[in-house]
Motif scaffolding. Structure first.
Motif, PDB file in Angstrom:
ATOM      1  N   SER A   1       1.102  -0.699   0.044  1.00 48.69           N
ATOM      2  CA  SER A   1       0.116  -0.234  -0.345  1.00 48.69           C
ATOM      3  C   SER A   1       0.733   1.802   0.345  1.00 48.69           C
ATOM      4  CB  SER A   1      -1.356   0.283   1.064  1.00 48.69           C
ATOM      5  OG  SER A   1      -2.700  -0.497   0.639  1.00 48.69           O
TER       6      SER A   1
ATOM      7  N   LEU B   1       2.804   2.407   2.391  1.00 50.70           N
ATOM      8  CA  LEU B   1       2.972   2.585   3.121  1.00 50.70           C
ATOM      9  C   LEU B   1       4.590   2.951   4.813  1.00 50.70           C
ATOM     10  CD1 LEU B   1      -0.109   3.656   5.076  1.00 50.70           C
ATOM     11  CD2 LEU B   1       1.921   5.199   3.918  1.00 50.70           C
TER      12      LEU B   1
ATOM     13  N   ASP C   1       8.870   1.570   3.494  1.00 50.90           N
ATOM     14  CA  ASP C   1      10.444   1.923   2.986  1.00 50.90           C
ATOM     15  C   ASP C   1      10.558   0.496   3.029  1.00 50.90           C
ATOM     16  OD1 ASP C   1      10.153   4.308   4.896  1.00 50.90           O
ATOM     17  OD2 ASP C   1      11.147   3.631   6.496  1.00 50.90           O
TER      18      ASP C   1
ATOM     19  N   ALA D   1       1.513   6.771  -1.780  1.00 53.17           N
ATOM     20  CA  ALA D   1       0.393   5.636  -0.688  1.00 53.17           C
ATOM     21  C   ALA D   1      -1.003   6.085  -1.739  1.00 53.17           C
ATOM     22  CB  ALA D   1      -0.005   6.134   0.689  1.00 53.17           C
ATOM     23  N   ASP D   2      -0.876   7.847  -1.684  1.00 55.76           N
ATOM     24  CA  ASP D   2      -3.065   8.020  -2.117  1.00 55.76           C
ATOM     25  C   ASP D   2      -3.002   7.346  -3.561  1.00 55.76           C
ATOM     26  OD1 ASP D   2      -0.729  10.317  -1.947  1.00 55.76           O
ATOM     27  OD2 ASP D   2      -1.788  10.700  -3.507  1.00 55.76           O
TER      28      ASP D   2
ATOM     29  N   VAL E   1      -3.603   4.144  -4.093  1.00 53.36           N
ATOM     30  CA  VAL E   1      -5.279   3.852  -3.840  1.00 53.36           C
ATOM     31  C   VAL E   1      -5.997   4.102  -5.305  1.00 53.36           C
ATOM     32  CG1 VAL E   1      -7.533   4.523  -2.514  1.00 53.36           C
ATOM     33  CG2 VAL E   1      -4.936   4.458  -1.447  1.00 53.36           C
TER      34      VAL E   1
ATOM     35  N   GLN F   1      -6.936  -1.138   1.520  1.00 56.06           N
ATOM     36  CA  GLN F   1      -6.554  -2.051   2.694  1.00 56.06           C
ATOM     37  C   GLN F   1      -7.486  -1.094   3.590  1.00 56.06           C
ATOM     38  OE1 GLN F   1      -2.655  -2.984   5.233  1.00 56.06           O
ATOM     39  NE2 GLN F   1      -3.087  -1.908   3.728  1.00 56.06           N
TER      40      GLN F   1
ATOM     41  N   ARG G   1      -7.694   1.134  12.391  1.00 49.40           N
ATOM     42  CA  ARG G   1      -7.271   2.763  11.912  1.00 49.40           C
ATOM     43  C   ARG G   1      -8.663   2.680  11.108  1.00 49.40           C
ATOM     44  NH1 ARG G   1      -1.379   1.778   9.910  1.00 49.40           N
ATOM     45  NH2 ARG G   1      -1.376   4.668  10.051  1.00 49.40           N
TER      46      ARG G   1
ATOM     47  N   LEU H   1     -14.953   9.138   3.324  1.00 50.88           N
ATOM     48  CA  LEU H   1     -13.284   9.466   3.702  1.00 50.88           C
ATOM     49  C   LEU H   1     -12.847   8.261   1.885  1.00 50.88           C
ATOM     50  CD1 LEU H   1     -11.966  10.473   6.933  1.00 50.88           C
ATOM     51  CD2 LEU H   1     -11.435  11.566   4.555  1.00 50.88           C
TER      52      LEU H   1
ATOM     53  N   PHE I   1     -12.672   9.076  -1.019  1.00 50.30           N
ATOM     54  CA  PHE I   1     -12.205   9.804  -1.715  1.00 50.30           C
ATOM     55  C   PHE I   1     -11.316   9.944  -2.972  1.00 50.30           C
ATOM     56  CE2 PHE I   1      -8.571  13.135  -1.524  1.00 50.30           C
ATOM     57  CZ  PHE I   1      -9.308  14.691  -0.405  1.00 50.30           C
ATOM     58  N   THR I   2     -11.388   9.020  -3.422  1.00 51.76           N
ATOM     59  CA  THR I   2     -10.678   9.331  -4.631  1.00 51.76           C
ATOM     60  C   THR I   2     -11.499   8.682  -5.877  1.00 51.76           C
ATOM     61  OG1 THR I   2     -10.488   6.953  -4.909  1.00 51.76           O
ATOM     62  CG2 THR I   2      -8.817   8.107  -3.870  1.00 51.76           C
TER      63      THR I   2
ATOM     64  N   LYS J   1     -14.772  10.515  -7.793  1.00 47.60           N
ATOM     65  CA  LYS J   1     -15.142  12.105  -8.102  1.00 47.60           C
ATOM     66  C   LYS J   1     -16.289  12.168  -8.455  1.00 47.60           C
ATOM     67  CE  LYS J   1     -11.064  13.833  -7.695  1.00 47.60           C
ATOM     68  NZ  LYS J   1      -9.979  12.963  -6.365  1.00 47.60           N
TER      69      LYS J   1
ATOM     70  N   ARG K   1     -15.321   0.402   4.812  1.00 52.50           N
ATOM     71  CA  ARG K   1     -14.729   1.893   4.084  1.00 52.50           C
ATOM     72  C   ARG K   1     -13.499   1.703   3.088  1.00 52.50           C
ATOM     73  NH1 ARG K   1     -11.047   4.987   8.498  1.00 52.50           N
ATOM     74  NH2 ARG K   1      -9.231   3.120   8.295  1.00 52.50           N
TER      75      ARG K   1
ATOM     76  N   ARG L   1     -15.696  17.991   1.726  1.00 56.63           N
ATOM     77  CA  ARG L   1     -14.585  16.944   1.860  1.00 56.63           C
ATOM     78  C   ARG L   1     -13.170  16.999   1.955  1.00 56.63           C
ATOM     79  NH1 ARG L   1     -12.510  12.918  -2.660  1.00 56.63           N
ATOM     80  NH2 ARG L   1     -12.053  14.867  -3.671  1.00 56.63           N
TER      81      ARG L   1
ATOM     82  N   ASP M   1      -4.728  10.230  12.049  1.00 60.15           N
ATOM     83  CA  ASP M   1      -4.166   9.082  11.615  1.00 60.15           C
ATOM     84  C   ASP M   1      -3.766   9.556   9.959  1.00 60.15           C
ATOM     85  OD1 ASP M   1      -3.158   6.821  10.611  1.00 60.15           O
ATOM     86  OD2 ASP M   1      -4.092   5.461  11.578  1.00 60.15           O
TER      87      ASP M   1
ATOM     88  N   ALA N   1      -3.439   8.375   4.190  1.00 59.89           N
ATOM     89  CA  ALA N   1      -2.993   7.834   2.760  1.00 59.89           C
ATOM     90  C   ALA N   1      -3.902   6.657   2.528  1.00 59.89           C
ATOM     91  CB  ALA N   1      -1.386   7.646   3.451  1.00 59.89           C
TER      92      ALA N   1
ATOM     93  N   MET O   1      -6.656   6.445   2.298  1.00 59.67           N
ATOM     94  CA  MET O   1      -8.386   6.690   1.730  1.00 59.67           C
ATOM     95  C   MET O   1      -7.595   7.315   0.498  1.00 59.67           C
ATOM     96  SD  MET O   1     -10.172   5.601   4.262  1.00 59.67           S
ATOM     97  CE  MET O   1      -9.142   4.026   4.356  1.00 59.67           C
ATOM     98  N   GLY O   2      -6.399   7.301   0.217  1.00 61.07           N
ATOM     99  CA  GLY O   2      -6.226   7.972  -1.404  1.00 61.07           C
ATOM    100  C   GLY O   2      -6.096   9.576  -1.251  1.00 61.07           C
ATOM    101  N   ILE O   3      -6.089   9.702   0.551  1.00 62.44           N
ATOM    102  CA  ILE O   3      -5.863  11.138   0.429  1.00 62.44           C
ATOM    103  C   ILE O   3      -3.652  11.745   0.627  1.00 62.44           C
ATOM    104  CG2 ILE O   3      -6.156  13.338   2.443  1.00 62.44           C
ATOM    105  CD1 ILE O   3      -8.541  11.687   3.702  1.00 62.44           C
TER     106      ILE O   3
END
Ligand SMILES: Nc1ncnc2c1ncn2[C@@H]1O[C@H](COP(=O)(O)OP(=O)(O)OP(=O)(O)O)[C@@H](O)[C@H]1O
Ligand SMILES: [Mg+2]
Lengths: 235, 301
Positions: free
Chosen positions: A49, A51, A53, A71-72, A75, A81, A87, A100, A103-104, A106, A148, B172, B183, B188, B190-192
Motif C-alpha cells: 500500500s 506505507l 520503506d 500511498a494515495d 489507492v 486496504q 484505524r 473518506l 475520497f478518490t 469523483k 470503508r 470533502r 491518523d 493516505a 483513503m487516497g488522501i
C-alpha cells in the motif's frame, strides 16, 4: 499477473523486516498470508500500500510498478486496504468515514450507489451512520474498516486480520462477508491469525517466517500439510 | 454598565484577533504535532504588508479611501498564505522524519529569519497605520458608544471563523484535514495526499494570521517587528486554553482570553495586562493541560 511482489525488501527506517519476499495474486483469487506474530505480514501489506520503506525489489499491479508511488496514488489505481487495528477515524461519524473511503472517486452518483451496496452488506452501519465511529463495538468497527476500504470500488482489497478480537459468531460472519466481496469480483489478499478459516476460504496461501516466504501452495495442500498443521493449525 | 459593555466589545475584538492567530497554531499542531514558532512572524508580516499595499494603492502621494482596505486584506491573506506554504516546504518538510527537536530548532530559526527580514525591509522602528485605515466613527448600541472599528473586527473575525468551521466540517477536503490530523497513515490509505493537506493547513493558518495582523494595525494603529512575539504567545495561550489541535477550541480560547485580559486589566490593574495571559497559561497547564475542549487533544480537529 494481477499483483506481483518481487524479491521485496522493506521495513521501517533502518529496521529491515522483509528480506526478499516474492508472491503473486491472480485476478479473482483470494490469497492468504499466514505466519507467527512478528513474521512481517502487516509489513508486507503496508509495503504494497506504499506505507513502509522499500529498500529493494518491486511491487507491480497489472504489470505496472507501484512501489515507487505514494500511498494515495496506489489507492487511485484500485488497491485499498483495511489495515491492522482497523484505524477508523474515531471522532468522525460512520458516514464521514465511509465518504473518506471514497475520497478518490469523483463521481457523486457512483459514490451513492456504492454506499447503498455497502449498507446492504453491512446493515448495522446504516443504522449507525451518524454515530461517531469510535463509539461502535469492536465488530462494528471492523465492518466499518472493511466497508470503508470498499468505498473506493477496489479491484484488489488487502485485509489485515479482519477477525482479530471478535466473537466466534462474528468471525464467521466476517469470513462470509469476505467471501461475498470476492464473489462480487474483488480480488482479496488476506492476512489472518485464524489460519484454518483463512485456508478454507482462500484458493492459495503463503507462509511467512521472519521476513521470508518459507512455503506456498494451494490452500487445500497447505491445510493437509503436517508441518503447517503442527505450526499453524494447532496440531 | 456602559463601561462594562465597552470592555466586553474590546475584549471580543482583541479575542477575535487572538482566535485567528491561534487557529494557525492549532491547525498545524493538529496535523503535524508541531508548534510553528514562526507563525507569529507571519502575522507581523501581514500587518506590514497591509500598510505597504494600502499606501501603494494610492496615487501621486495621496492615500486611497477606506474601501481599499478590503482588496488589500485579500491580497495580504493570499501573500501570507503563500509565505506559510513556503515556510512549510523549506523549514519543515525536509525535516519531517528527523524528529521533533530538529523541527523545533528549524521553527525558531525561521522565526529569527522572519524578524530580521521585517527589520531589513521596513526598519526596526514602529510604523503607524494612516488615519484613513482607522475609522474613528462611534456607534451607539444600548446607549453606549462603541468604536465602529471594534465591531468591524468582531464581525470579520467571526465570519472568517464560521467559514473555516464550515469548510472543515462540511466539505470533502475539510473532512480529509480532520482525518489527516487523526491518523496520517490511515488518511493516505483513503487516497488522501497528506502532503497536500499539510500544505493547505499552513496556507489557511498563515492567511488567517495575516488578516489578524491588519486588524491589529487598524484597531491600535501601531505595528512593529516584535509584535508577532507578544501576540503569538497570547494566541498560543488561547490555543492551549481551548485545547491545542482543536479548531473550535482555538476560537473559544481566543475569545475567552481576550475577555479575561480586557476585563482583568480594566477592573484589576492595567499593569498586569500582559501577566494575565501568562497566569491563564500556567493555570490551564496545571489544572487542565488538555484545555477546555481538548479531551484527547489533537484527535478532535
Ligand atoms: N513501525 C515499526 N517500526 C519498527 N519496527 C516495526 C514497526 N512495525 C513493526 N515492526 C517490526 O517488524 C516486525 C514485523 O512486524 P509485522 O507487524 O509486519 O508482523 P506481523 O506478521 O504482522 O505480526 P502480527 O501477527 O503480530 O500482526 C516485528 O519485529 C516488528 O517489531
Ligand atoms: Mg500484523
Amino acid at each position: 499477473m494481477f499483483l506481483e511482489v518481487d524479491e521485496l525488501r522493506a521495513g521501517y527506517g533502518p529496521v529491515q523486516v522483509l528480506h526478499g519476499i516474492s508472491l503473486h495474486v491472480e485476478k479473482g483469487e483470494i490469497v492468504t498470508i499466514l505466519g507467527a506474530n512478528g513474521a512481517g505480514k502487516t509489513t508486507t501489506l503496508l509495503s504494497v500500500s506504499g506505507l513502509a520503506d522499500i529498500t529493494g525489489g518491486a511491487v507491480r499491479l497489472r504489470g505496472k510498478d507501484i512501489h515507487t508511488l505514494p500511498a494515495d496514488e496506489i489507492v487511485a489505481r484500485g488497491l485499498t486496504q483495511a489495515p491492522e487495528g482497523r484505524r477508523i477515524f474515531g471522532p468522525l461519524s460512520v458516514m464521514e468515514n465511509l465518504r473518506l473511503g471514497a475520497f478518490t472517486v469523483k463521481d457523486r452518483k457512483a459514490v451513492a450507489r456504492t454506499l447503498e451496496q455497502v449498507f446492504e452488506l453491512f446493515p448495522r452501519l446504516s443504522e449507525r451512520r451518524s454515530q461517531p465511529a469510535g463509539t461502535l463495538s469492536g465488530g462494528e468497527q471492523q465492518m466499518l474498516a472493511i466497508a470503508r476500504a470498499l468505498m473506493a470500488r477496489p479491484r484488489l482489497l488487502l485485509l489485515d486480520e479482519p477477525s482479530l478480537g471478535l466473537a466466534p459468531l462474528l468471525v464467521k460472519a466476517i469470513f462470509e462477508t469476505v467471501h461475498a466481496i470476492n464473489e462480487s469480483g474483488v480480488t482479496v489478499l488476506l492476512v489472518e491469525q485464524n489460519a484454518r478459516a483463512a485456508l478454507k476460504l482462500a484458493r492459495r496461501g503463503y507462509i511467512l517466517e521472519m521476513g521470508r516466504i518459507v512455503m506456498e501452495g494451494d490452500a487445500a495442500a497447505l491445510l493437509a500439510d503436517p508441518g503447517v498443521q503442527q505450526a499453524y493449525l494447532g496440531g | 454598565m456602559d463601561q462594562l459593555f465597552q470592555q466586553l466589545v474590546n475584549g471580543l475584538a482583541v479575542g477575535g484577533i487572538y482566535a485567528l492567530v491561534a487557529l494557525g497554531y492549532t491547525m498545524v499542531y493538529g496535523v503535524l504535532k508541531l508548534i510553528n514558532f514562526a507563525h507569529g512572524d507571519l502575522f507581523t508580516i501581514g500587518a506590514y504588508l497591509g500598510l505597504t499595499l494600502f499606501v501603494a494603492m494610492g496615487s501621486a502621494g495621496t492615500l486611497p479611501g477606506f474601501a481599499a482596505v478590503l482588496p488589500v486584506a485579500v491580497m495580504v491573506m493570499g501573500l501570507t498564505a503563500l509565505l506559510g506554504g513556503v515556510l512549510e516546504r523549506v523549514a519543515y518538510r525536509p525535516l519531517r522524519k528527523a524528529g521533533r527537536l530538529s523541527a523545533v530548532v528549524s521553527a525558531l530559526g525561521a522565526s529569527i529569519f522572519f524578524q530580521n527580514a521585517v527589520m531589513l525591509v521596513w526598519g526596526a522602528n514602529y510604523e503607524v497605520y494612516p488615519e484613513v485605515m482607522r475609522p474613528s466613527a462611534v456607534i451607539f448600541l444600548f446607549d453606549t458608544g462603541v468604536p465602529l472599528i471594534r465591531l468591524l473586527i468582531i464581525g470579520v473575525s467571526l465570519l472568517l471563523m464560521l467559514t473555516l468551521y464550515g469548510f472543515i466540517h462540511h466539505t470533502r477536503t475539510g473532512t480529509a484535514v480532520r482525518a489527516a490530523a487523526i491518523d496520517q497513515g490511515a488518511a493516505a490509505l483513503m487516497g488522501i495526499n497528506v502532503n497536500r493537506i499539510i500544505t493547505l493547513v499552513f496556507l489557511i493558518g498563515a492567511g488567517l494570521g495575516g488578516a489578524a495582523g491588519i486588524m491589529v494595525g487598524m484597531s491600535y494603529g501601531q505595528i512593529d517587528f516584535s509584535m508577532g512575539f507578544s501576540y503569538g504567545l497570547k494566541a498560543f495561550t488561547a490555543a492551549v486554553l481551548g485545547g491545542i489541535g482543536n479548531i473550535p477550541g482555538a476560537m473559544l480560547g481566543g475569545m475567552l482570553l481576550g475577555l479575561i485580559e480586557t476585563l482583568g486589566s480594566a477592573y484589576l490593574t492595567i499593569a498586569w495586562k500582559d501577566a494575565i495571559s501568562f497566569l491563564v497559561l500556567i493555570l490551564i497547564l496545571i489544572i487542565r493541560p488538555t484545555g477546555i475542549l481538548g479531551e484527547r487533544t489533537a484527535e478532535k480537529l
